[in-house]
Motif scaffolding. Sequence first.
Motif, PDB file in Angstrom:
ATOM      1  N   ASP A   1      -0.247   6.360  12.304  1.00  0.00           N
ATOM      2  CA  ASP A   1       0.346   6.882  13.540  1.00  0.00           C
ATOM      3  C   ASP A   1       1.685   6.182  13.774  1.00  0.00           C
ATOM      4  O   ASP A   1       1.740   4.969  13.975  1.00  0.00           O
ATOM      5  CB  ASP A   1      -0.601   6.613  14.709  1.00  0.00           C
ATOM      6  CG  ASP A   1      -0.058   7.130  16.030  1.00  0.00           C
ATOM      7  OD1 ASP A   1       1.057   7.704  16.038  1.00  0.00           O
ATOM      8  OD2 ASP A   1      -0.744   6.946  17.061  1.00  0.00           O
ATOM      9  N   ILE A   2       2.789   6.934  13.721  1.00  0.00           N
ATOM     10  CA  ILE A   2       4.111   6.321  13.828  1.00  0.00           C
ATOM     11  C   ILE A   2       4.331   5.679  15.193  1.00  0.00           C
ATOM     12  O   ILE A   2       5.259   4.878  15.355  1.00  0.00           O
ATOM     13  CB  ILE A   2       5.229   7.343  13.544  1.00  0.00           C
ATOM     14  CG1 ILE A   2       5.198   8.494  14.561  1.00  0.00           C
ATOM     15  CG2 ILE A   2       5.142   7.859  12.118  1.00  0.00           C
ATOM     16  CD1 ILE A   2       6.385   9.418  14.460  1.00  0.00           C
ATOM     17  N   GLU A   3       3.504   6.002  16.160  1.00  0.00           N
ATOM     18  CA  GLU A   3       3.622   5.369  17.471  1.00  0.00           C
ATOM     19  C   GLU A   3       2.904   4.028  17.516  1.00  0.00           C
ATOM     20  O   GLU A   3       3.141   3.225  18.424  1.00  0.00           O
ATOM     21  CB  GLU A   3       3.050   6.294  18.557  1.00  0.00           C
ATOM     22  CG  GLU A   3       3.747   7.641  18.679  1.00  0.00           C
ATOM     23  CD  GLU A   3       5.218   7.498  19.046  1.00  0.00           C
ATOM     24  OE1 GLU A   3       5.536   6.578  19.828  1.00  0.00           O
ATOM     25  OE2 GLU A   3       6.038   8.280  18.545  1.00  0.00           O
ATOM     26  N   SER A   4       2.042   3.786  16.544  1.00  0.00           N
ATOM     27  CA  SER A   4       1.262   2.551  16.541  1.00  0.00           C
ATOM     28  C   SER A   4       2.106   1.382  16.047  1.00  0.00           C
ATOM     29  O   SER A   4       2.804   1.502  15.039  1.00  0.00           O
ATOM     30  CB  SER A   4       0.032   2.702  15.638  1.00  0.00           C
ATOM     31  OG  SER A   4      -0.577   1.439  15.424  1.00  0.00           O
ATOM     32  N   PRO A   5       2.030   0.224  16.710  1.00  0.00           N
ATOM     33  CA  PRO A   5       2.757  -0.953  16.207  1.00  0.00           C
ATOM     34  C   PRO A   5       2.228  -1.450  14.868  1.00  0.00           C
ATOM     35  O   PRO A   5       2.925  -2.194  14.176  1.00  0.00           O
ATOM     36  CB  PRO A   5       2.557  -1.994  17.318  1.00  0.00           C
ATOM     37  CG  PRO A   5       1.376  -1.532  18.088  1.00  0.00           C
ATOM     38  CD  PRO A   5       1.362  -0.048  17.993  1.00  0.00           C
ATOM     39  N   GLN A   6       1.024  -1.015  14.463  1.00  0.00           N
ATOM     40  CA  GLN A   6       0.527  -1.361  13.132  1.00  0.00           C
ATOM     41  C   GLN A   6       1.352  -0.670  12.038  1.00  0.00           C
ATOM     42  O   GLN A   6       1.427  -1.159  10.911  1.00  0.00           O
ATOM     43  CB  GLN A   6      -0.940  -0.955  12.984  1.00  0.00           C
ATOM     44  CG  GLN A   6      -1.907  -1.717  13.865  1.00  0.00           C
ATOM     45  CD  GLN A   6      -3.341  -1.245  13.704  1.00  0.00           C
ATOM     46  OE1 GLN A   6      -3.628  -0.382  12.873  1.00  0.00           O
ATOM     47  NE2 GLN A   6      -4.255  -1.803  14.483  1.00  0.00           N
ATOM     48  N   SER A   7       1.966   0.450  12.388  1.00  0.00           N
ATOM     49  CA  SER A   7       2.684   1.252  11.392  1.00  0.00           C
ATOM     50  C   SER A   7       4.085   0.732  11.103  1.00  0.00           C
ATOM     51  O   SER A   7       4.711   1.146  10.133  1.00  0.00           O
ATOM     52  CB  SER A   7       2.787   2.705  11.861  1.00  0.00           C
ATOM     53  OG  SER A   7       3.687   2.815  12.956  1.00  0.00           O
ATOM     54  N   ASP A   8       4.579  -0.173  11.939  1.00  0.00           N
ATOM     55  CA  ASP A   8       5.946  -0.683  11.753  1.00  0.00           C
ATOM     56  C   ASP A   8       6.030  -2.079  12.361  1.00  0.00           C
ATOM     57  O   ASP A   8       5.864  -2.248  13.570  1.00  0.00           O
ATOM     58  CB  ASP A   8       6.958   0.243  12.412  1.00  0.00           C
ATOM     59  CG  ASP A   8       8.395  -0.051  11.981  1.00  0.00           C
ATOM     60  OD1 ASP A   8       8.779  -1.242  11.977  1.00  0.00           O
ATOM     61  OD2 ASP A   8       9.137   0.891  11.659  1.00  0.00           O
ATOM     62  N   ILE A   9       6.292  -3.056  11.522  1.00  0.00           N
ATOM     63  CA  ILE A   9       6.330  -4.445  11.971  1.00  0.00           C
ATOM     64  C   ILE A   9       7.366  -4.654  13.079  1.00  0.00           C
ATOM     65  O   ILE A   9       7.190  -5.496  13.965  1.00  0.00           O
ATOM     66  CB  ILE A   9       6.591  -5.383  10.773  1.00  0.00           C
ATOM     67  CG1 ILE A   9       6.379  -6.844  11.156  1.00  0.00           C
ATOM     68  CG2 ILE A   9       7.959  -5.148  10.180  1.00  0.00           C
ATOM     69  CD1 ILE A   9       6.431  -7.786   9.961  1.00  0.00           C
ATOM     70  N   ARG A  10       8.421  -3.852  13.075  1.00  0.00           N
ATOM     71  CA  ARG A  10       9.441  -3.983  14.105  1.00  0.00           C
ATOM     72  C   ARG A  10       8.904  -3.569  15.468  1.00  0.00           C
ATOM     73  O   ARG A  10       9.194  -4.214  16.486  1.00  0.00           O
ATOM     74  CB  ARG A  10      10.668  -3.152  13.720  1.00  0.00           C
ATOM     75  CG  ARG A  10      11.285  -3.580  12.405  1.00  0.00           C
ATOM     76  CD  ARG A  10      12.335  -2.637  11.907  1.00  0.00           C
ATOM     77  NE  ARG A  10      11.795  -1.320  11.590  1.00  0.00           N
ATOM     78  CZ  ARG A  10      12.497  -0.348  11.002  1.00  0.00           C
ATOM     79  NH1 ARG A  10      13.763  -0.554  10.674  1.00  0.00           N
ATOM     80  NH2 ARG A  10      11.942   0.815  10.727  1.00  0.00           N
ATOM     81  N   LYS A  11       8.115  -2.505  15.487  1.00  0.00           N
ATOM     82  CA  LYS A  11       7.510  -2.071  16.751  1.00  0.00           C
ATOM     83  C   LYS A  11       6.510  -3.104  17.253  1.00  0.00           C
ATOM     84  O   LYS A  11       6.387  -3.334  18.459  1.00  0.00           O
ATOM     85  CB  LYS A  11       6.848  -0.707  16.563  1.00  0.00           C
ATOM     86  CG  LYS A  11       7.850   0.412  16.335  1.00  0.00           C
ATOM     87  CD  LYS A  11       7.188   1.777  16.205  1.00  0.00           C
ATOM     88  CE  LYS A  11       8.256   2.856  16.016  1.00  0.00           C
ATOM     89  NZ  LYS A  11       7.673   4.204  15.854  1.00  0.00           N
ATOM     90  N   ALA A  12       5.820  -3.760  16.311  1.00  0.00           N
ATOM     91  CA  ALA A  12       4.867  -4.798  16.693  1.00  0.00           C
ATOM     92  C   ALA A  12       5.573  -5.952  17.394  1.00  0.00           C
ATOM     93  O   ALA A  12       5.098  -6.468  18.412  1.00  0.00           O
ATOM     94  CB  ALA A  12       4.112  -5.301  15.466  1.00  0.00           C
ATOM     95  N   VAL A  13       6.726  -6.352  16.870  1.00  0.00           N
ATOM     96  CA  VAL A  13       7.474  -7.458  17.480  1.00  0.00           C
ATOM     97  C   VAL A  13       8.016  -7.045  18.842  1.00  0.00           C
ATOM     98  O   VAL A  13       7.969  -7.828  19.805  1.00  0.00           O
ATOM     99  CB  VAL A  13       8.604  -7.920  16.550  1.00  0.00           C
ATOM    100  CG1 VAL A  13       9.485  -8.960  17.232  1.00  0.00           C
ATOM    101  CG2 VAL A  13       8.038  -8.490  15.257  1.00  0.00           C
ATOM    102  N   ILE A  14       8.514  -5.823  18.951  1.00  0.00           N
ATOM    103  CA  ILE A  14       9.038  -5.345  20.232  1.00  0.00           C
ATOM    104  C   ILE A  14       7.937  -5.320  21.285  1.00  0.00           C
ATOM    105  O   ILE A  14       8.113  -5.801  22.412  1.00  0.00           O
ATOM    106  CB  ILE A  14       9.672  -3.950  20.068  1.00  0.00           C
ATOM    107  CG1 ILE A  14      10.963  -4.064  19.241  1.00  0.00           C
ATOM    108  CG2 ILE A  14       9.958  -3.307  21.424  1.00  0.00           C
ATOM    109  CD1 ILE A  14      11.532  -2.736  18.791  1.00  0.00           C
ATOM    110  N   VAL A  15       6.768  -4.778  20.931  1.00  0.00           N
ATOM    111  CA  VAL A  15       5.644  -4.716  21.863  1.00  0.00           C
ATOM    112  C   VAL A  15       5.214  -6.124  22.274  1.00  0.00           C
ATOM    113  O   VAL A  15       4.934  -6.389  23.447  1.00  0.00           O
ATOM    114  CB  VAL A  15       4.465  -3.947  21.229  1.00  0.00           C
ATOM    115  CG1 VAL A  15       3.186  -4.126  22.055  1.00  0.00           C
ATOM    116  CG2 VAL A  15       4.805  -2.470  21.081  1.00  0.00           C
TER     117      VAL A  15
END
Length: 511
Positions: free
Chosen positions: A492-506
Amino acid sequence: MKHFFSSAFWFVILLLAFTSCRSSQPNSSDSEEIVKLTFLHINDVYEIGGVSGGKYGNLARVAQLKKELLEENPNTYLVLSGDFLNPSVLGTLKIDGKRISGAQMVDVMNAAKVDFVTFGNHEFDLKEDEVLERINESDFEWIASNTFYYANEKIQPFTRDGNKLPIYLTIEPQNSAGESIKVGILGITTKYNQPEFVRYTDEYETAKNVQQEIESKTDFTVALTHLLESEDEKLAGIVPELKLLMGGHDHENMKFTYGQTIMAKADANARTAYIHRLTYNKKTKGLQIDSELKSIDNSIGYEPVTKVAIEKWDNIADSAFEAQGFDPNREIYKLKEALEAREALIRTTQTNAGTLIVDAMADVFPEAELAVLGSGSVRLDDQLSGVVTEYDILRMLPFGGKIYQFNTSGEVLIQFLDAGIKNKGSGGYLQYQEKLKFDAQKGWLLNGKTIEKEKQYTLVTNDYNLTGKENNMEFMNAETNPEIKNVISSDDIESPQSDIRKAVIVYLEKL
């Protein structure tokens, strides 16, 4: 008699003074023998614009500096000693479904009127067709002494517009009297990265053989090198005829003299540049090299054509990031202390930037016992301070990529962590959470307890660490090692698991 003596005395004094003045002036015949040239030398440039909030770097400043040096000496050449096509956050973007992969670098380097480059190891992070496209798009000359293209079971030179890349170049700078000299330039690249379509000859033997081939055709020879400092030193020992090594690969500025050979490297991302002023006397065959480390900062203006090219790509980037769900200009966190992400440190020791990222990785997999990151995923090579924007995170982790949770034995975990120590100084050096410690007597400790070889552990890591491609980590291939089990992530492209950058932002937003 007294009057005559006085007149004669002053005549002698004036004659001596006149003779002295004449002898202090450069002899016209000697000055005709002098030829000067200048190399403006940068290396390991991944950002077309500035770094440290625009305080340092920016290829438009480098282009402006070249213009100023050309006014000082028309025999001025801008050279880049490898590593520019990859990695960068811009290079990861897609236009019409096709990844940019360094096209922005070539376009801006063309605008900046770069003269000569050699390959760096990161040029070969790109796919075969991408490398070939970037070479053909370039207006500058590539010098490839020991780097060759392998296709159809044949080793051959890379080509640009159908012409073979030279194994050396000869330039002929001249002075105002029309007297010229011939200078040979080699391009030597480390074997660090070798995809299937690339072949190398030995760095040292190649340099020695090429130098012997061109020695009778040139007045002296220099080289663009993309080697470790220790390899530059070895090269200077084997081929002492090379007068100047304009190096890369190491990201911090340095200058050493090995015997009669000078070696210098500037700071990555054009924070600094080396200005090498060479003066050659055709009569005595004497060569003088004066090297100045120049800060590329706001004391230098922006060359207009290059500035426009950079702005074009910045606008493209903003649109592409927004399409991926990122808002580059959005402020997400105000740092209490600077985040340390300079490669010289994050690849040799635990830094607070590394700790932040692994904690963010663990946050999206709360059942995991430990999160581990390969420091090569962090490509900022800078410190972040003040207010952090989403673009800062994109620059820090340009590759993005999934975060994976998996199970494995303590034996594999220990092997994994030990390999990270072996990789100190490279991208295979590991960053991990503070709950992990190493004790010289007890070994690796997790939450204060010795890691047990037979026990199963639940871990989190970045995608590249499960490919087995990292140095000393062949056993970490999730597809071939049965000890790596239950590998999960999210599509899921909305999941922070799918992108390390989103994980850091969250994670920063939670803080």
